[in-house]
Design an enzyme around this catalytic site. Structure first.
Site, PDB file in Angstrom:
ATOM      1  N   SER A  33       0.794  -1.225   0.000  1.00 27.32           N
ATOM      2  CA  SER A  33       0.000   0.000   0.000  1.00 27.32           C
ATOM      3  C   SER A  33       0.827   1.275   0.000  1.00 27.32           C
ATOM      4  O   SER A  33       0.413   2.278  -0.573  1.00 27.32           O
ATOM      5  CB  SER A  33      -0.946   0.000   1.198  1.00 27.32           C
ATOM      6  N   HIS A  64      -5.051  -3.440  -2.606  1.00 26.78           N
ATOM      7  CA  HIS A  64      -4.654  -2.465  -3.633  1.00 26.78           C
ATOM      8  C   HIS A  64      -4.423  -3.118  -4.996  1.00 26.78           C
ATOM      9  O   HIS A  64      -3.928  -2.474  -5.912  1.00 26.78           O
ATOM     10  CB  HIS A  64      -3.381  -1.723  -3.206  1.00 26.78           C
ATOM     11  N   LYS A 110     -11.802   0.089  -1.807  1.00 30.84           N
ATOM     12  CA  LYS A 110     -10.839   0.889  -2.567  1.00 30.84           C
ATOM     13  C   LYS A 110     -11.314   0.998  -4.021  1.00 30.84           C
ATOM     14  O   LYS A 110     -12.198   1.788  -4.293  1.00 30.84           O
ATOM     15  CB  LYS A 110      -9.442   0.298  -2.375  1.00 30.84           C
TER      16      LYS A 110
HETATM   17  C1  LIG Z   1      -6.752  -0.768   3.226  1.00 34.39           C
HETATM   18  C2  LIG Z   1      -6.161  -2.098   3.464  1.00 34.39           C
HETATM   19  C3  LIG Z   1      -6.823  -3.051   4.247  1.00 34.39           C
HETATM   20  C4  LIG Z   1      -8.067  -2.728   4.999  1.00 34.39           C
HETATM   21  O1  LIG Z   1      -9.165  -2.659   4.167  1.00 34.39           O
HETATM   22  P1  LIG Z   1     -10.418  -1.788   4.644  1.00 34.39           P
HETATM   23  O2  LIG Z   1     -11.524  -2.277   3.792  1.00 34.39           O
HETATM   24  O3  LIG Z   1     -10.064  -0.362   4.406  1.00 34.39           O
HETATM   25  O4  LIG Z   1     -10.606  -2.079   6.085  1.00 34.39           O
HETATM   26  C5  LIG Z   1      -6.264  -4.300   4.347  1.00 34.39           C
HETATM   27  N1  LIG Z   1      -5.101  -4.611   3.742  1.00 34.39           N
HETATM   28  C6  LIG Z   1      -4.427  -3.709   3.003  1.00 34.39           C
HETATM   29  C7  LIG Z   1      -3.147  -4.111   2.341  1.00 34.39           C
HETATM   30  C8  LIG Z   1      -4.927  -2.423   2.854  1.00 34.39           C
HETATM   31  O5  LIG Z   1      -4.249  -1.524   2.153  1.00 34.39           O
END
Ligand SMILES: *Cc1c(COP(=O)(O)O)cnc(C)c1O
Length: 383
Positions: free
Chosen positions: A180, A208, A238
């Protein structure tokens, strides 16, 4: 009443190292612009990679779901909260990720914590990339398993540790698919090979990567190892423009999670609008390749521009870390860009390691060439 001296001391200490954070409220105007303090800004810091938060088909699906089923789910999945959109989305996700089955969680965070802690226990060993997301780390800790961290994407180090720590009832290798804060891709083909050789399950977190790499299908598809990855985790929050998390895996594993995963069992199910939006979003990724293609084209364009400015970059993913090391420098850069009407947040510890503070620039499919050019011109003036 509680004496707050301790908290004050902590806050002052954070202030001294410029690490105090607070949530800012942005009014979203479009997929790429927001209003803040009465002024319009270009958003270059979000994970809304396909611009789906403002896609008409996705918005309409959310509205239709509210009309059909109401605003809230009113219960957990195993009590009264499972509305008919859930099984539809779970089937769609399983098909999308080329697995037998899928299970939806309320967030990606809860999917990681609930899955790892349900699956692994104190007689087990987890091999975890040192830059894995906090929700993976928390899931590992909660599981009570032995945690062995390996150097970031270093397959030699991973193999050495798999060989050295040969025990464990269950063994699991877990990694972000796309990291990320750095935007690099885990060598999942190699990880799968090591998993087979050293009898370890493989889990990839595609938060991501979904909607981004492998024609939007994620890291396993990118490397052609869909059938060899035990757990493909993702988020609806996302690229997919909604909120929620999911795990795609073999049917028996999903059934196990339904019965053992505490973050699944003890939390109210997502609302019809969340699931309706996500369903429309997954269908768009599958049926309309132009969104992912546009994202790739914008990513390549930004990459080329950054390289011309002397900022080392690759076009692997739409995440571009601009590493400036010091907290105050990251903050100052971010502030100067803000004066130019660009939101590009300074990422500081604990999100990244100490002395690795950076600006994290992300592009989306919704950005126009003019917007990307404006960002590049502004960065050029700054540097
Ligand atoms: C954002 C993220 C999460 C968490 O996901 P949410 O739906 O925002 O709780 C988990 N793993 C990674 C690698 C992330 O970037």
């Amino acid at each position: 009443m509680i004496d707050t001296t301790y908290f004050e001391k902590d806050y002052k200490a954070l202030e001294n190292i410029q690490q105090v954070r607070y949530p800012r409220e942005y009014v979203p105007l479009t997929a790429t612009t927001v209003q803040y303090n009465g002024r319009d800004y270009l958003m270059m810091a979000s994970n809304n990679y396909l611009g789906f938060t403002h896609n008409n088909a996705v918005k309409e699906a959310a509205l239709k779901a509210i009309e059909a089923y109401g605003t809230g789910s009113g219960g957990a999945r195993l009590t009264s909260g499972s509305h008919p959109l859930f099984s539809k989305l779970e089937q769609e996700l399983a098909h999308f990720k080329e697995t037998e089955s899928a299970i939806i969680f309320n967030t990606g965070y809860m999917a990681n914590v609930g899955t790892i802690s349900a699956l692994m226990g104190k007689n087990d060993i987890i091999f975890s990339d040192e830059l894995n997301h906090a929700s993976i780390i928390d899931g590992c800790r909660l599981s009570g398993a032995t945690i062995i961290r390996y150097a970031h994407t270093d397959m030699k180090d991973l193999e050495e540790k798999l060989r050295c720590y040969s025990g464990g009832f269950l063994r699991l290798i877990v990694t972000d698919g796309v990291f990320s804060m750095d935007g690099d891709i885990a060598p999942l083909d190699e990880i799968v090979r090591l998993g087979e050789k050293y009898h370890a399950l493989v889990m990839v977190d595609d938060a991501h990567a979904t909607g981004v790499i492998g024609h939007g299908k994620g890291t396993a598809h990118h490397f052609g190892v869909e059938t060899k990855v035990d757990i493909q985790l993702g988020t609806l929050s996302k690229s997919l423009g909604s909120v929620g998390g999911f795990v795609c895996a073999k049917e028996m594993l999903v059934k196990y999670l339904i019965n053992h995963s505490r973050s699944y069992i003890f939390s109210t199910a997502l609302s019809p609008a969340d699931i309706g939006a996500a369903l429309a979003a997954v269908e768009l990724v599958e049926k309309k390749p132009q969104y992912v293609k546009q994202l790739m084209s914008n990513t390549a364009y930004m990459c080329e521009g950054l390289i011309q400015l002397g900022i080392p970059s690759t076009a692997d993913t739409p995440i571009f870390p601009i590493i400036v090391h010091e907290n105050d420098k990251a903050l100052q850069f971010s502030k100067t860009l803000e004066e130019k009407g660009i939101i590009l947040s300074a990422i500081r510890p604990p999100t990244v390691p100490v002395n690795q503070s950076r600006l994290r620039l992300t592009v989306t499919a919704a950005h126009t060439k003019e917007e990307l050019d404006y960002v590049l011109t502004s960065l050029n003036q700054l540097l």
